[in-house]
Design an enzyme around this catalytic site. Structure first.
Site, short mmCIF file in Angstrom:
data_model
loop_
_atom_site.label_atom_id
_atom_site.label_comp_id
_atom_site.label_asym_id
_atom_site.label_seq_id
_atom_site.Cartn_x
_atom_site.Cartn_y
_atom_site.Cartn_z
N SER A 300 0.82 -1.21 0.00
CA SER A 300 0.00 0.00 0.00
C SER A 300 0.85 1.27 0.00
O SER A 300 1.52 1.58 -0.98
CB SER A 300 -0.96 -0.05 1.19
OG SER A 300 -1.95 0.93 1.09
N ASP A 311 10.12 5.62 -10.26
CA ASP A 311 9.79 6.25 -11.54
C ASP A 311 10.60 7.52 -11.77
O ASP A 311 10.99 7.82 -12.90
CB ASP A 311 8.30 6.58 -11.59
CG ASP A 311 7.44 5.37 -11.92
OD1 ASP A 311 8.02 4.27 -12.08
OD2 ASP A 311 6.20 5.52 -12.03
N LYS A 325 -0.69 -4.18 -3.25
CA LYS A 325 -1.99 -3.57 -2.91
C LYS A 325 -2.04 -2.17 -3.50
O LYS A 325 -1.48 -1.23 -2.96
CB LYS A 325 -2.20 -3.52 -1.40
CG LYS A 325 -3.54 -2.93 -1.01
CD LYS A 325 -3.69 -2.85 0.50
CE LYS A 325 -5.01 -2.17 0.87
NZ LYS A 325 -5.03 -0.74 0.47
#
Length: 447
Positions: A300, A311, A325
């Site tokens: 999460s 990224d 998740k």
């Protein structure tokens, strides 16, 4: 003219047919919606009939509140594994966890052989000041035997209003008789962040994302800078076995390492529900190289942080695949009855990746061996999101992935992932097993 009129008449006739068709389809849709609503009311009436029959005819008088709780949870369980109903008591407990502070004693405990065992007393709390020690067994609380209580029941008894007193009866190994300690409850903050110095590297462990996490991170970095100064080779942000927590916590931690750009986006059922969260100028880590450790227990909010920094190439992710998740739960209070935890959106990394049932793949995969003596106690692979019954599918159509190991040794010398991260930040050689990996190069901030 006549031809023109004829064409016009044909045109109007065609339009009239279209209007009639639209009107007919609209009426059909309205009828269908009305019929669907009627069916729903009938189903609700059926539920009421069943409830009344159980309440009046079951062999024993049922607990009506538990019946309603179970019915609501049954409905939500049919949606996905993370939607649920919290009664008033569970809602209060959830609020305590997310706030990260409460009135209590400052002890981390577990249950062992029906007794409450102290894992360790938190520094500078009533427990530590009273002399509570790791491995102490709490056998009595205010004259009530702990034997027979659940761990949650015992914890609830130890928590309470600040400045109220409590007596603990403790069995300590080697002591002839139990100890009687009187403590005064104080404001306890759950330590979501712990830090230490590993020679020339700052090590920061984040165990959850609550309202105290950002402050804890800032204090940890400030302390490391004061001790290492310019000698710091970099930082390790350990998110292993961190189950997540508040979305705002994940965003603020990510923002601490990013100068600009998107951190995460959330997308609900409707396009106008999309929200994007962007970083503000400023890098708490001063552009120093950062390694993030993840494993099968990182979920999460942990995956939001790892995905954002991966990224943007601001950190190198080391370890094994995370849990997967990628959904957002909104807490909807239901008055005095508790609250609804409802999945309302999916989240996506800055590059548009959905991590749902997929997880974060590390830039450098480093497995952690499980010792033979621990093999029967520790599963070789954790159950990832993809293994949960009723989980949401990955919206990007990415192939779903199973979990990965979540074992972390207590002995840092045997912690392969940590040792690899330390060696990586110090510019050590890459091992044969991972030298073909292409890690993201940590981004150095240019002013």
């Amino acid at each position: 003219m006549m031809r023109s009129k004829t064409l016009s008449a044909v045109g109007y006739a065609a339009i009239g047919a279209i209007v009639a068709t639209v009107a007919w389809n609209g009426a059909s849709a309205l009828d269908a919606a009305t019929a669907s609503k009627t069916d729903t009311y009938r189903q609700l009436n059926l539920f009421g009939d069943v409830f009344d029959r159980v309440r009046s005819d079951y062999v024993e008088a049922p607990n009506e509140e538990e019946l309603i709780d179970s019915a609501i949870n049954g409905m939500l369980a049919s949606l996905d594994p993370h939607s649920s109903y919290m009664n008033a008591e569970r809602f209060r407990e959830m609020q305590v966890q997310t706030r990260g502070e409460f009135g209590g004693l400052g002890i981390e405990v577990t249950m062992e052989n029906g007794l409450v065992k102290v894992v360790y007393p938190i520094e500078d709390t009533p427990a530590s000041r009273a002399g509570v020690k790791p491995n102490d067994l709490i056998i009595g609380i205010d004259g009530t035997d702990v034997q027979g209580l659940t761990l949650n029941e015992a914890v609830d008894m130890m928590r309470g209003p600040v400045n109220t007193t409590i007596k603990l009866q403790i069995q300590r190994q080697g002591a002839d008789k139990p100890l009687e300690l009187q403590l005064k409850r104080d404001v306890i903050r759950i330590r979501a962040v712990r830090s230490e110095i590993e020679d020339d590297v700052g090590y920061i462990r984040v165990t959850s994302f609550n309202e105290q996490t950002q402050e804890g991170l800032e204090n940890a970095v400030r302390d490391i800078k004061a001790k290492l100064g310019s000698k710091a080779k970099g930082y390790i942000l350990d998110l292993r076995n961190n189950p997540g927590g508040l979305l705002d916590g994940a965003i603020s931690v990510s923002d601490s390492l990013l100068d600009r750009g998107e951190i995460v986006s959330t997308r609900g059922r409707n396009a106008d529900e999309t929200q994007r969260y962007n970083a503000q100028p400023g890098d708490l880590f001063d552009g120093k190289p950062v390694v993030i450790l993840v494993n099968g227990g990182s979920a999460s909010a942990s995956e939001i942080v790892a995905g954002a920094l991966q990224d943007h190439k601001r950190a190198t992710i080391i370890g094994t695949k995370s849990f997967g998740k990628g959904s957002v739960q909104t807490i909807i209070p239901m008055g005095s009855y508790g609250a609804l935890r409802l999945t309302t959106a999916r989240y996506f990394t800055p590059s548009g990746r959905s991590i749902q049932a997929q997880g974060i793949d590390p830039d450098i995969k480093v497995d952690q061996a499980i010792p033979a003596e621990e093999a029967d106690k520790v599963p070789s692979t954790t159950r990832g999101e993809a293994s949960l019954r009723g989980h949401l599918t990955n919206e990007n159509g990415t192939e779903e992935a199973t979990g990965s190991p979540a074992y972390v040794p207590k002995d840092k010398a045997k912690d392969t992932q940590l040792q690899y991260a330390l060696n990586f930040l110090r510019g050590g050689a890459v091992s044969e097993a991972t030298k073909t990996a292409k890690p993201n190069t940590p981004q150095v901030k240019a002013n």
